[in-house]
Design an enzyme around this catalytic site. Structure first.
Site, PDB file in Angstrom:
ATOM      1  CB  ALA A  16      -0.944   0.002   1.207  1.00  0.00           C
ATOM      2  N   GLY A  17       2.158   1.140   0.133  1.00  0.00           N
ATOM      3  CA  GLY A  17       3.008   2.331   0.197  1.00  0.00           C
ATOM      4  C   GLY A  17       2.978   3.137  -1.094  1.00  0.00           C
ATOM      5  NE  ARG A  21      13.212   7.702   1.346  1.00  0.00           N
ATOM      6  CZ  ARG A  21      13.858   6.739   1.976  1.00  0.00           C
ATOM      7  NH1 ARG A  21      13.232   6.019   2.906  1.00  0.00           N
ATOM      8  NH2 ARG A  21      15.121   6.474   1.685  1.00  0.00           N
ATOM      9  CE  LYS A  28       7.487   1.421  -1.272  1.00  0.00           C
ATOM     10  NZ  LYS A  28       7.956   1.577   0.117  1.00  0.00           N
ATOM     11  CE1 TYR A 112       6.142  -5.139   5.706  1.00  0.00           C
ATOM     12  CE2 TYR A 112       7.401  -7.177   5.861  1.00  0.00           C
ATOM     13  CZ  TYR A 112       6.627  -6.199   6.454  1.00  0.00           C
ATOM     14  OH  TYR A 112       6.335  -6.271   7.790  1.00  0.00           O
ATOM     15  CD  GLU A 167      10.502  -0.629  15.369  1.00  0.00           C
ATOM     16  OE1 GLU A 167      11.290  -0.130  14.533  1.00  0.00           O
ATOM     17  OE2 GLU A 167       9.877  -1.689  15.162  1.00  0.00           O
ATOM     18  NE  ARG A 328      11.248  -3.975 -32.322  1.00  0.00           N
ATOM     19  CZ  ARG A 328      10.562  -3.311 -33.254  1.00  0.00           C
ATOM     20  NH1 ARG A 328      11.140  -3.014 -34.412  1.00  0.00           N
ATOM     21  NH2 ARG A 328       9.320  -2.959 -33.038  1.00  0.00           N
ATOM     22  CE1 TYR A 382       1.837   0.638 -39.544  1.00  0.00           C
ATOM     23  CE2 TYR A 382       3.598   2.274 -39.491  1.00  0.00           C
ATOM     24  CZ  TYR A 382       2.302   1.887 -39.180  1.00  0.00           C
ATOM     25  OH  TYR A 382       1.479   2.752 -38.495  1.00  0.00           O
ATOM     26  CB  SER A 400      23.928  -6.871 -50.724  1.00  0.00           C
ATOM     27  OG  SER A 400      24.743  -7.882 -50.177  1.00  0.00           O
TER      28      SER A 400
END
Length: 467
Positions: A16-17, A21, A28, A112, A167, A328, A382, A400
């Site tokens: 949920a953060g 920062r 995040k 987390y 803590e 790709r 394309y 070529s």
């Protein structure tokens, strides 16, 4: 690799953060590490550890996170999302998953979404702590740091059990010398989880409900809390761009070591970047400065040359790619295919033994076995509105500087003269030439140069007179 027991396990993944920062509008946990969102790494490792149910706790409005976790491919575990309406601490966040786990009686892991490097092996070990000790109600994942700074300390008793988590701001001078730190990753016995979580209060400076309080509650109820340890790099949390870079570096170091241990040669390991899902077969050689995006699987005995960029591609055994090649998404190379320098391939099937050695673009195409595509060849796929396919049979020789204007089919064994612009299908074994006949005008260049010199002198004289 599931814990050796029939006891089911659920994981609550806190995501949920908002990540203030990070300086980003993107949640995040959606920032990418090794090609995938942070939370995706956690989901994958948890699923690999055999965890039956995954509940991702998000904040209101995090629709991007919700869509991603519910649609993430390759996850066999059941995934649901719970919303934490207010952010009132880690215990409060875990309780937000209670309704999603109604009727579930197994053990509980708390993970987390911004801690992406925790491994399947560690999650399995953490589950086994509860299975091996019937008195253990809570197991905590710890790590050691010589300078723990702001990390919470794990305070052990004389018998090695965890007494409490302190803590850093509340630690005494003696406790601050403890180097065993709290990662925040917990395992909680299922039949006690909601009872213990419900007893956690918010009588603290921030008025929040802290998950760490569950340790003392478990001890007070006559149960035991245990600790297992891991390396600090494994529990690195990402709260800033700098920490994201540090996590990427840690992941890449781990990935490089794993690939080399499995039989892949990296000439300059520090310059090769893997995605989380990159697969490389044994006896392959990867030169410096190669980047692998998501969705790459490489067979055995391949050679990836320097400065190549590869994503969303499957490369067969014994193929050679690069240097300076770009593959790709949707590219599929057969055995012993050769893709050379400054070649770009996109959404194409290149069958065994075919060669595209240099300076070409191949898109939306199928190229048959042992065909040779000359330098400077492009598929014109394309028209500004739609993409079209080019199909080339086996044993075709394309000269070529050829432009292949799709849609187009070239039969087996056909040959195309250099410098051609091919707009129509070519029959098998035919020679196609599509260029104007060369003309030669004797001494034309002499007169051309004389005219240009005269024009230049006249222009200079005019300019001098004007000035």
């Amino acid at each position: 690799m599931k814990a050796s027991s029939a006891v089911p396990t659920a994981a609550v993944i806190l995501a949920a953060g908002k990540g203030t920062r990070m300086g980003s509008e993107l949640p995040k946990v959606m920032h990418r590490l090794a090609g995938f969102p942070l939370v995706g790494h956690v989901l994958y490792q948890a699923a690999q550890a055999g965890i039956d149910k995954l509940v991702v706790v998000i904040a209101p409005g995090m629709h991007q996170v919700s869509r991603y976790v519910c649609e993430m491919p390759g996850i066999t575990s059941e995934v649901t999302v719970a919303v934490q309406e207010e952010q009132l601490g880690t215990a409060h966040a875990v309780l937000a998953a209670k309704d999603a786990l109604a009727g579930f009686e197994g053990n509980l892991l708390v993970l987390y979404g911004d801690t992406p490097l925790v491994t399947t092996e560690t999650l399995t070990r953490l589950q086994e702590v509860l299975l091996d000790d019937a008195r253990c109600a809570v197991a905590v994942l710890g790590f050691r740091m010589e300078a723990p700074n702001d990390y919470g300390r794990l305070i052990l008793g004389g018998d090695g059990a965890l007494e409490r988590i302190v803590e850093a701001r509340d630690a005494s001078a003696v406790q601050k010398k403890v180097t065993l730190c709290n990662s925040g990753v917990f395992a909680i016995r299922g039949n006690l989880a909601w009872e213990l979580l419900g007893q956690i209060g918010n009588d603290n400076a921030k008025g929040e409900y802290y998950l760490t309080d569950i340790v003392e509650l478990a001890n007070s109820a006559g149960y035991r809390a245990n600790v297992i340890e891991t390396e600090s790099a494994e529990v690195l949390g990402v709260n800033s761009r700098g920490e994201l870079a540090a996590a990427e570096a840690a992941f890449q170091q781990r990935a490089r070591r794993a690939h080399m241990d499995s039989g892949v040669t990296l000439l300059d390991p520090a310059s090769v970047y893997f995605s989380a899902d990159t697969v490389v077969g044994p006896d392959s050689l990867i030169e410096p400065n190669v980047f692998f995006g998501p969705g790459v699987a490489i067979g055995a005995g391949t050679h990836i040359k320097a400065f190549s960029h590869i994503e969303g591609s499957v490369i067969g055994d014994g193929a050679v790619v690069g240097p300076f090649a770009r593959l790709r998404p949707g590219t599929n190379l057969g055995e012993k295919v050769k893709i050379g320098n400054f070649v770009e391939v996109k959404k194409s099937e290149i069958e065994a033994g075919a060669k595209i050695n240099h300076l070409s673009y191949i898109g939306d195409a199928e190229i048959g076995e042992n065909s040779n595509i000359g330098a400077g060849t492009i598929t014109c796929n394309y028209d500004g509105f739609h993409k079209y396919r080019t199909t080339i049979g086996r044993d075709v020789f394309v000269g070529s500087n050829t432009s292949l204007v799709a849609p187009l089919t070239i039969g087996e064994g056909a040959m195309i003269a250099a410098g051609s612009v091919i707009t129509e299908d070519i029959a098998p074994d035919a020679l196609a030439l599509a260029r104007t006949r060369q003309e030669q005008k004797q001494d034309w260049a002499v007169g051309f140069r004389e005219r240009k010199v005269a024009e230049k002198k006249a222009a200079k004289k005019k300019k001098s007179g004007t000035d």
